[in-house]
Scaffold this active site. Structure first.
Site, PDB file in Angstrom:
ATOM      1  CB  CYS A  63      47.394  31.454  53.220  1.00  0.00           C
ATOM      2  SG  CYS A  63      47.661  32.230  51.972  1.00  0.00           S
ATOM      3  CD  GLN A  98      40.905  62.317  40.270  1.00  0.00           C
ATOM      4  OE1 GLN A  98      41.434  63.004  41.287  1.00  0.00           O
ATOM      5  NE2 GLN A  98      40.936  61.597  39.602  1.00  0.00           N
ATOM      6  CB  CYS A 133      48.315  30.770  48.637  1.00  0.00           C
ATOM      7  SG  CYS A 133      49.705  31.606  49.112  1.00  0.00           S
ATOM      8  N   GLY A 146      45.279  57.906  32.889  1.00  0.00           N
ATOM      9  CA  GLY A 146      45.361  59.395  33.756  1.00  0.00           C
ATOM     10  C   GLY A 146      45.882  59.361  34.872  1.00  0.00           C
ATOM     11  CG  PHE A 147      48.138  56.900  38.218  1.00  0.00           C
ATOM     12  CD1 PHE A 147      48.219  57.014  39.762  1.00  0.00           C
ATOM     13  CD2 PHE A 147      49.394  56.521  37.839  1.00  0.00           C
ATOM     14  CE1 PHE A 147      48.326  57.003  40.523  1.00  0.00           C
ATOM     15  CE2 PHE A 147      50.183  55.684  39.085  1.00  0.00           C
ATOM     16  CZ  PHE A 147      49.018  56.815  40.553  1.00  0.00           C
ATOM     17  CG  ASP A 203      40.906  60.687  36.021  1.00  0.00           C
ATOM     18  OD1 ASP A 203      42.481  60.079  34.995  1.00  0.00           O
ATOM     19  OD2 ASP A 203      41.557  60.526  36.849  1.00  0.00           O
ATOM     20  CG  ASP A 222      43.570  49.428  40.759  1.00  0.00           C
ATOM     21  OD1 ASP A 222      42.566  50.525  40.564  1.00  0.00           O
ATOM     22  OD2 ASP A 222      44.314  49.894  40.177  1.00  0.00           O
ATOM     23  CG  HIS A 246      51.398  35.197  50.219  1.00  0.00           C
ATOM     24  ND1 HIS A 246      50.368  34.061  50.709  1.00  0.00           N
ATOM     25  CD2 HIS A 246      51.085  36.044  51.473  1.00  0.00           C
ATOM     26  CE1 HIS A 246      49.801  34.929  52.532  1.00  0.00           C
ATOM     27  NE2 HIS A 246      50.548  35.613  52.025  1.00  0.00           N
ATOM     28  CB  CYS A 288      50.886  29.113  52.423  1.00  0.00           C
ATOM     29  SG  CYS A 288      51.054  31.125  52.333  1.00  0.00           S
ATOM     30  N   GLY A 293      42.423  60.548  42.916  1.00  0.00           N
ATOM     31  CA  GLY A 293      43.089  60.788  43.127  1.00  0.00           C
ATOM     32  C   GLY A 293      43.634  60.604  44.878  1.00  0.00           C
ATOM     33  CG  ASP A 300      44.563  54.359  34.956  1.00  0.00           C
ATOM     34  OD1 ASP A 300      43.782  54.529  34.558  1.00  0.00           O
ATOM     35  OD2 ASP A 300      45.793  54.379  35.262  1.00  0.00           O
ATOM     36  CB  SER A 301      41.844  56.554  31.162  1.00  0.00           C
ATOM     37  OG  SER A 301      42.310  57.505  31.836  1.00  0.00           O
TER      38      SER A 301
END
Length: 378
Positions: free
Chosen positions: A305, A190, A307, A96-97, A147, A267, A336, A310, A217, A93-94
Site C-alpha cells: 500500500c 428497486q 498510503c 431513503g436508506f 426511494d 459508496d 488506509h 503504511c 436495495g 443520499d435522499s
RNA sequence: GCGGCUGUGGUGAAGUGGUUAACACAGCGGUUUGUGGUACCGCCACGCGCGAGUUCGAUUCUCGUCAGCCGCC
C-alpha cells in the site's frame, strides 16, 4: 446536462468500463469508490486528507443533516461544499436508506414517511418533495431520488407495491427539483430479487430525464449470489450513456463484481466503520489490528500500500493505539482503508484499459484469500 | 507479643451447605455494506489463600496455619 458521463473504454473480458464524470465541482474517473461522510464529515478525516486519498467524490446524508444542523443553516453557510470546506464533487443520499435502517420507527404511506427522530424522538415527516427540497439547499452536485429501500427478503406483492410507489415518488421528486442547472438527479431502481420488477422499474425511470441511475436495495444482508443476480437482472435495462451507481456496497468482492458488470460508482461506510473498530482491508485479506499476533510486528498494515499510514507506521504501533484507545489509530486505519479501496478501483481502471479486468479480479481474490465462489461477502 | 478485620480469575467485586461461582473492566477471538455504531457477538476461575475436620455433600460451618491491613502493648 449538469453531470456528464463520458465513456472511454469497455474491457474485452467483461462489461467493465472506464469513463469520466464531470460535475460543477470537478471531474473524476470511473469506476470510482465514494467515501461516505454522513454528517458532513468523513469520520476522523479532514477534507484535505480525503482528497489526498484519490477520491473525486464523497457522500453526505439528507436525513442526518436535516435533523442536525438543519438544511437552512447549511444553506446560509453557502452550501455543503463551503460549510465543510470540500471543493470537489459531492453526492447526497435522499434519506431513503433511513426508511430501511430506522424501520422500527417509521410509517410509510403514499404521501411519504413518518419517522421518529433518533435524536429526540420527535415526529418527523419526509416526502419526495421535502427530500429534494433539502437536497437543493444542501447543494451537492448529485442528488438522489427519495426511494424505499426494501428489506431482504421481501415478498413479490409487497415489492411490486413498493416499486410503484417509489416510481411515483421519483417523478414527484423530479417535478420538485429546483436546481436542475447545477444539481444532477439520479433515479433509483428497486425491485428486490424479481427480474421483471427490476426491469419494469428501470424502464419506467428511463422515461424521465434523470442524469444517472442507481441500483438500490442491495447490501441489505443478502448473500453474494443474490447480490450478483440483482445486478445481472438490472444492468441490461439501464442506458449506456449515463452513469450507474450501486448504492451501499464496500467490500472488495461486492465492488469488483459490480465493476465487472459495468457499474461506475459505489459508496459505503464499511471501510471507515470497520477502520474505527480496528479492521484493515489489505491485499492479503483483512487485518484485525487488535490481535495479539501483531504485538511485535513492526511491518506496515499492507506492504503493497502507498498510503500515509503504511508509509509511516507499523502494525505494532497501530495495535498499541487501539489498545490504548487513542483516536489516532482510528484515523490511521481509516486513511488506509479508503486508500485501499480507491487504489483498488484505480488498478481496476488500468486493468480495464488493458482488457484484462477479469484476470485482475481473479488475481486480487487469490491474494485476498478468497475466490468468486467463496461464501463470505467480504 | 496481644486483639480485631480481611483473604473468590489479571483487576474490582457478588454469592450460596448441594445442577454450569453473578457482574464489570482487562485479555483473547469474531462481526460491521446508500453510518441511529465510544456499537454488537462469542470465549475466558473443574475452582473460591493453605491444611485438616464436621457432613451424603463445603467456596459457603469448625479448628489450625499462612498472608495483608488496622489497633494496642
Amino acid at each position: 446536462m449538469v453531470v456528464k458521463y463520458e465513456f472511454e473504454h469497455k474491457c474485452k473480458q467483461s462489461n467493465a468500463r472506464v469513463g469520466k464524470i464531470s460535475t460543477p465541482h470537478g471531474e473524476f474517473e470511473t469506476p470510482m469508490f465514494m467515501p461516505v461522510g454522513t454528517q458532513a464529515t468523513v469520520k476522523t478525516l479532514s477534507p484535505e486528507e480525503v482528497k489526498s486519498l484519490g477520491s473525486g467524490v464523497i457522500l453526505s446524508n439528507t436525513y442526518h443533516l436535516w435533523l442536525r444542523p438543519g438544511a437552512d443553516i447549511v444553506e446560509k453557510a453557502g452550501g455543503l461544499h463551503k460549510f465543510m470546506n470540500y471543493d470537489r464533487a459531492m453526492l447526497t443520499d435522499s434519506g431513503g436508506f433511513q426508511v430501511f435502517s430506522l424501520s422500527d420507527l417509521r410509517k410509510i404511506d403514499e404521501e411519504g414517511v413518518t419517522f421518529r427522530s433518533h435524536l429526540d424522538g420527535s415526529k418527523l415527516f419526509m416526502s419526495p418533495e421535502i427530500s429534494i427540497g433539502i437536497q437543493n439547499k444542501l447543494g451537492a452536485d448529485i442528488i438522489m431520488s427519495f426511494d424505499e429501500c426494501i428489506p431482504y427478503p421481501a415478498d413479490y406483492d409487497y415489492v411490486k407495491k413498493s416499486v410503484d410507489r417509489t416510481l411515483r415518488w421519483a417523478k414527484r421528486g423530479l417535478d420538485a427539483h429546483q436546481r436542475k442547472d447545477d444539481q444532477a438527479l439520479f433515479g433509483i431502481v428497486q425491485g428486490g430479487v424479481y427480474p421483471e420488477l427490476r426491469e419494469y422499474c428501470a424502464n419506467e425511470l428511463k422515461k424521465h430525464d434523470f442524469d444517472g441511475f442507481a441500483i438500490g436495495g442491495t447490501s441489505v444482508g443478502e448473500p453474494k449470489e443474490v447480490y450478483k443476480e440483482m445486478l445481472d437482472m438490472t444492468m441490461p435495462h439501464l442506458p449506456y450513456d449515463k452513469p450507474v451507481y450501486v448504492m451501499g456496497i464496500g467490500s472488495p468482492v461486492f465492488i469488483l463484481e459490480a465493476i465487472e458488470r459495468g457499474v461506475d460508482m459505489f459508496d459505503c461506510v464499511l471501510p471507515t466503520r470497520i477502520a474505527r473498530h480496528g479492521t484493515a482491508m489489505c491485499s492479503n485479506g483483512r487485518v484485525v489490528i487488535r490481535n495479539a499476533k501483531y504485538k511485535e510486528d513492526f511491518t506496515p498494515l499492507d506492504e503493497e500500500c502507498d498510503c500515509y499510514t503504511c508509509q509511516n507506521y507499523s502494525k505494532a504501533y497501530i495495535r498499541h493505539l487501539f489498545h490504548a484507545d487513542e483516536q489516532f489509530g482510528q484515523r490511521l486505519v481509516s486513511i488506509h482503508n479508503i486508500r485501499f479501496l480507491i487504489k483498488m478501483v484505480e488498478d481496476s481502471r488500468e486493468a480495464i484499459r488493458n482488457d484484462r479486468f477479469v484476470d485482475y479480479k481473479n488475481e486480487f481474490y487469490k491474494k485476498y484469500g478468497l475466490d468468486e465462489n467463496s461464501k463470505t461477502n467480504f
